[in-house]
Design a protein around this motif. Structure first.
Motif, PDB file in Angstrom:
ATOM      1  N   THR B  86      48.297  21.904  69.986  1.00  0.00           N
ATOM      2  CA  THR B  86      48.691  20.639  69.960  1.00  0.00           C
ATOM      3  C   THR B  86      49.174  20.092  68.669  1.00  0.00           C
ATOM      4  N   ILE B  87      50.250  19.407  68.481  1.00  0.00           N
ATOM      5  CA  ILE B  87      50.798  18.779  67.150  1.00  0.00           C
ATOM      6  C   ILE B  87      50.582  17.352  67.384  1.00  0.00           C
ATOM      7  N   THR B  88      50.049  16.850  66.342  1.00  0.00           N
ATOM      8  CA  THR B  88      49.553  15.458  66.210  1.00  0.00           C
ATOM      9  C   THR B  88      49.955  14.723  64.965  1.00  0.00           C
ATOM     10  N   ARG B  89      49.923  13.290  64.898  1.00  0.00           N
ATOM     11  CA  ARG B  89      50.249  12.434  63.760  1.00  0.00           C
ATOM     12  C   ARG B  89      48.944  11.927  63.550  1.00  0.00           C
ATOM     13  N   VAL B  90      48.292  12.642  62.303  1.00  0.00           N
ATOM     14  CA  VAL B  90      47.340  12.121  61.789  1.00  0.00           C
ATOM     15  C   VAL B  90      47.337  10.978  61.129  1.00  0.00           C
ATOM     16  N   LEU B  91      46.223   9.790  61.105  1.00  0.00           N
ATOM     17  CA  LEU B  91      46.371   8.441  61.082  1.00  0.00           C
ATOM     18  C   LEU B  91      45.531   8.293  59.835  1.00  0.00           C
ATOM     19  N   GLY B  92      44.329   9.118  59.965  1.00  0.00           N
ATOM     20  CA  GLY B  92      43.310   8.905  58.823  1.00  0.00           C
ATOM     21  C   GLY B  92      41.960   9.467  59.132  1.00  0.00           C
ATOM     22  N   GLY B  93      41.138   9.053  58.267  1.00  0.00           N
ATOM     23  CA  GLY B  93      39.755   9.496  58.612  1.00  0.00           C
ATOM     24  C   GLY B  93      38.906   9.936  57.430  1.00  0.00           C
ATOM     25  N   THR B  94      37.497  10.468  57.624  1.00  0.00           N
ATOM     26  CA  THR B  94      36.807  11.220  56.755  1.00  0.00           C
ATOM     27  C   THR B  94      37.083  12.623  56.361  1.00  0.00           C
ATOM     28  N   GLY B  95      37.003  13.128  55.108  1.00  0.00           N
ATOM     29  CA  GLY B  95      37.297  14.319  54.992  1.00  0.00           C
ATOM     30  C   GLY B  95      38.967  14.975  55.034  1.00  0.00           C
ATOM     31  N   LEU B  96      39.542  14.034  54.499  1.00  0.00           N
ATOM     32  CA  LEU B  96      41.003  14.217  54.038  1.00  0.00           C
ATOM     33  C   LEU B  96      41.368  14.502  52.798  1.00  0.00           C
TER      34      LEU B  96
END
Lengths: 96, 96
Positions: B86-96
């Motif tokens: 699955t390909i996604t558009r990552v928006l943010g979060g912890t551990g980036l």
């Protein structure tokens, strides 16, 4: 480490609001090594959340955090459902 | 950001060897913000890999890195197949 991968569905048109709530409430949770929020590219209402925790206990404890509880209350009306959830045993990697 | 979530199947009994190769080769890839390797709890041969990259280009470029190319050659005989990606558009979060 304890891994969670889930696909959440927002109410139509509410994905951006839901993502904002998720990102705001999950920035500082004890035992959380990774909490990543992403948009599905083929479903305008779908959100993918991938999480890594020290252990299952720290994941469970996070649900009692005031910020998280407030976010769940705020988010609930924007959530249409949960399509899938996979629990894994995380072995390592970058970004933990 | 560019997200990839995939389920890889190892040849029977080869999951641990495959995980070791993956973790060894992916520790230092330009543009890679997160590369997490996990075991599926219900399938003894299944590995989950969740990745976050600056962009699709940095993900593609990683496949030309000497260490990654060597790892792919080493890992290929241990891989039985790929069940999902699955390909996604990552928006943010912890551990980036």
């Amino acid at each position: 480490m304890y891994g969670v991968m889930g696909k959440m569905k927002a109410q139509p048109g509410k994905r951006a609001d839901l993502v904002a709530i998720l990102l705001d409430a999950t920035a500082d949770m004890p035992g959380c090594r990774s909490y990543i929020v992403a948009e599905d590219l083929n479903d305008a209402d779908a959100i993918w959340i991938t999480e890594v925790w020290d252990d299952e206990a720290s994941h469970k404890a996070s649900l009692t955090l005031p910020d998280v509880k407030a976010a769940i209350t705020k988010a609930r009306p924007l959530i249409a459902g949960f399509e899938s959830q996979t629990i894994t045993r995380v072995l390592g990697g970058t970004g933990l």
